[in-house]
Design a protein around this motif. Structure first.
Motif, PDB file in Angstrom:
ATOM      1  N   ALA A 152      15.472   3.760   2.558  1.00 19.96           N
ATOM      2  CA  ALA A 152      14.799   4.078   1.286  1.00 19.96           C
ATOM      3  C   ALA A 152      14.846   2.862   0.372  1.00 19.96           C
ATOM      4  N   GLY A 153      14.582   1.682   0.983  1.00 22.54           N
ATOM      5  CA  GLY A 153      14.627   0.438   0.238  1.00 22.54           C
ATOM      6  C   GLY A 153      13.257  -0.168   0.043  1.00 22.54           C
ATOM      7  N   GLY A 154      13.144  -1.485   0.343  1.00 29.58           N
ATOM      8  CA  GLY A 154      11.901  -2.193   0.070  1.00 29.58           C
ATOM      9  C   GLY A 154      10.707  -1.676   0.837  1.00 29.58           C
ATOM     10  N   LEU A 155      10.853  -1.430   2.130  1.00 28.33           N
ATOM     11  CA  LEU A 155       9.758  -0.895   2.935  1.00 28.33           C
ATOM     12  C   LEU A 155       9.613   0.609   2.754  1.00 28.33           C
ATOM     13  N   GLY A 156      10.733   1.287   2.674  1.00 30.61           N
ATOM     14  CA  GLY A 156      10.701   2.744   2.539  1.00 30.61           C
ATOM     15  C   GLY A 156      10.113   3.210   1.224  1.00 30.61           C
ATOM     16  N   SER A 157      10.273   2.418   0.165  1.00 36.43           N
ATOM     17  CA  SER A 157       9.767   2.835  -1.150  1.00 36.43           C
ATOM     18  C   SER A 157       8.266   3.071  -1.150  1.00 36.43           C
ATOM     19  N   ALA A 266       8.758  -5.362   9.054  1.00 44.17           N
ATOM     20  CA  ALA A 266       9.849  -6.267   8.694  1.00 44.17           C
ATOM     21  C   ALA A 266       9.316  -7.320   7.733  1.00 44.17           C
ATOM     22  N   VAL A 267      10.202  -7.829   6.859  1.00 41.76           N
ATOM     23  CA  VAL A 267       9.820  -8.876   5.913  1.00 41.76           C
ATOM     24  C   VAL A 267      10.892  -9.958   5.888  1.00 41.76           C
ATOM     25  N   HIS A 268      10.450 -11.180   5.530  1.00 44.12           N
ATOM     26  CA  HIS A 268      11.381 -12.302   5.389  1.00 44.12           C
ATOM     27  C   HIS A 268      10.755 -13.321   4.440  1.00 44.12           C
ATOM     28  N   ARG A 269      11.389 -13.544   3.312  1.00 47.25           N
ATOM     29  CA  ARG A 269      10.930 -14.504   2.315  1.00 47.25           C
ATOM     30  C   ARG A 269       9.498 -14.207   1.861  1.00 47.25           C
ATOM     31  N   PHE A 270       8.487 -14.861   2.448  1.00 47.08           N
ATOM     32  CA  PHE A 270       7.093 -14.665   2.048  1.00 47.08           C
ATOM     33  C   PHE A 270       6.229 -14.086   3.166  1.00 47.08           C
ATOM     34  N   THR A 271       6.839 -13.690   4.266  1.00 47.23           N
ATOM     35  CA  THR A 271       6.062 -13.207   5.407  1.00 47.23           C
ATOM     36  C   THR A 271       6.548 -11.833   5.856  1.00 47.23           C
ATOM     37  N   GLY A 272       5.648 -11.107   6.475  1.00 46.99           N
ATOM     38  CA  GLY A 272       5.986  -9.782   6.996  1.00 46.99           C
ATOM     39  C   GLY A 272       5.170  -9.472   8.224  1.00 46.99           C
ATOM     40  N   GLN A 273       5.570  -8.443   8.962  1.00 46.40           N
ATOM     41  CA  GLN A 273       4.850  -8.053  10.169  1.00 46.40           C
ATOM     42  C   GLN A 273       4.937  -6.542  10.373  1.00 46.40           C
ATOM     43  N   VAL A 274       3.905  -6.027  11.027  1.00 51.63           N
ATOM     44  CA  VAL A 274       3.779  -4.586  11.271  1.00 51.63           C
ATOM     45  C   VAL A 274       3.275  -4.376  12.694  1.00 51.63           C
ATOM     46  N   SER A 275       3.766  -3.334  13.355  1.00 50.08           N
ATOM     47  CA  SER A 275       3.239  -2.950  14.656  1.00 50.08           C
ATOM     48  C   SER A 275       3.557  -1.478  14.891  1.00 50.08           C
ATOM     49  N   VAL A 276       3.005  -0.931  15.955  1.00 52.22           N
ATOM     50  CA  VAL A 276       3.265   0.457  16.351  1.00 52.22           C
ATOM     51  C   VAL A 276       3.722   0.461  17.800  1.00 52.22           C
ATOM     52  N   ILE A 315       3.558  -4.547   0.266  1.00 48.25           N
ATOM     53  CA  ILE A 315       2.372  -4.746   1.116  1.00 48.25           C
ATOM     54  C   ILE A 315       2.636  -4.259   2.532  1.00 48.25           C
ATOM     55  N   ILE A 316       3.771  -4.656   3.088  1.00 49.20           N
ATOM     56  CA  ILE A 316       4.087  -4.278   4.472  1.00 49.20           C
ATOM     57  C   ILE A 316       4.355  -2.776   4.576  1.00 49.20           C
ATOM     58  N   GLY A 317       5.066  -2.221   3.603  1.00 46.71           N
ATOM     59  CA  GLY A 317       5.336  -0.784   3.619  1.00 46.71           C
ATOM     60  C   GLY A 317       4.073   0.046   3.539  1.00 46.71           C
TER      61      GLY A 317
END
Length: 382
Positions: A152-157, A266-276, A315-317
């Motif tokens: 329930a943090g950065g992505l979960g919000s 997942a996120v790191h600094r200025f980049t993120g990624q998404v998949s299923v 954005i990633i969430g």
């Protein structure tokens, strides 16, 4: 003696709602020709629902006799006249339109019956219902879905906020952390007044205020090998809002053991990624196809050391939430076999093909169950 003028008798095209009731008691059939989403909040009692667009194709299955008395009703009375004309052209000889439509029907207190969703839902999700790809059936799928949100943090919000807003029926929040002031730069589901509160409880307050119909299950626990399957069993979808590799490997194993799709982010600094990762599909890779083994601490610096742009998890969430909604409804093309990468500094997206690895230490093991294993954590809170 002059001829008496001949007066043509106008054919009655419309009747009042009260007259429609009387005719229905004698066997007339009332056709509600509004769209499916309009009928979702209710319709005249004993009416048959068939949209104007489907009338020509489907009326024969509902009413076989061309001599039957048919009454048409819509929202205000305009489309029902068009429906009447269309039925007459199809050979139905006894058709009348209800004047004033369902609006007048309700104003006069005539009997109605509940639609496929209540009035609050029909209004709340009205913009969804207008989308043919979603409509009533898609919204009902969202309403019956059970989603596990791990973190329930950065992505979960953002993911939890928009899942609740979209009408997902049951959302389980799993997190053992507490709100810190440093979280508020990106974990927008929390508030300054809740610093020190359990993140699950804090998020629950926000989500219940956004959508009171949401069924929330709050689990203030950290995923371990001993509890992961019990926490995730019975859900339709898992969203990875975790902040560490050990939890992600547990989620990957549980996803395959329980045959539940996993939406990774997942996120790191200025980049993120998404998949299923969807174990229901033979062509889907798993998380270990992407990361066969956990990286070292040097390769995965924790977020308190490396930092993260506050807007990036949002954005990633949201992309994770979009994938979740697609999977639940069964629309569009999910990110299976594709890794979507976002670079905030360049405002650019890049898509990488992610094929299933025949040497993967996870999904190449055949049909047997995957063992759960607690491994050392590598990254602190997102």
């Amino acid at each position: 003696m002059p001829d008496t003028p001949r007066v043509e008798t106008a054919v009655t095209a419309e009747i009042d709602p009260a007259d429609a009731i009387r005719r229905m008691r004698k066997g007339a059939i009332l056709l509600d020709v509004r769209d499916d989403d309009e009928r979702a909040s209710g319709m005249p009692k004993q009416a048959l629902g068939i949209s104007l667009l489907a009338l020509e194709q489907d009326i024969g299955a509902l009413v076989e006799s061309r001599c039957a008395e048919l009454l048409t009703i819509c929202a205000t009375g305009r489309r029902s006249l068009l429906a009447r004309d269309q039925l007459l052209e199809l050979g139905y000889s006894n058709v009348l339109s209800v004047r004033g439509g369902f609006s007048r029907w309700c104003e006069e207190g005539l009997p109605t019956e509940a639609g496929t969703m209540d009035a609050d839902s029909a209004e709340r999700y009205s913009r969804h219902l207008l989308l043919p790809e979603v409509g009533v059936s898609g919204q009902l799928k969202l309403g019956s879905a059970r989603v596990a949100m791990v973190g329930a943090g950065g992505l979960g919000s953002p993911a939890a906020l928009y899942l609740a807003a979209a009408g997902v029926g049951h959302l389980t929040l799993i997190d053992d952390d507490r709100v810190e002031r440093s979280n508020l730069q990106r974990q927008v589901i929390h508030a300054d007044a809740r610093v020190g509160m359990a993140k699950t409880a804090s998020a629950g307050i926000t989500l219940a205020g956004l959508n009171p119909a949401l069924q929330l299950e709050l689990r203030e626990e950290r995923l371990r090998a001993g509890n992961v399957e019990a926490l995730l069993a019975g859900h339709d979808l898992i969203i990875d809002g975790a902040d560490n590799f050990p939890t992600r490997y547990l989620l990957d194993a549980a996803s395959r053991n329980l045959n539940i799709p996993l939406v990774y982010g997942a996120v790191h600094r200025f980049t993120g990624q998404v998949s299923v990762f969807d174990p229901r599909r033979d062509d889907s890779p798993c998380y270990r196809c992407l990361f066969p083994e956990p990286p070292s601490a040097e390769e995965a610096p924790n977020c308190s050391e490396a930092g993260v742009l506050g807007v990036l998890p949002g954005i990633i969430g949201l992309l994770q939430c979009s994938e979740a909604i697609k999977l639940i409804i069964g629309m569009g093309r999910p990110l299976v076999g594709r890794l979507l990468c976002f670079d905030a500094l360049n405002a650019s997206f890049r898509e990488l093909t992610l094929a299933r690895d025949p040497r993967c230490p996870g999904c190449s093991r055949g049909e047997g169950r995957v063992a759960y294993e607690d491994i050392e954590g590598f990254c602190s809170t997102i």
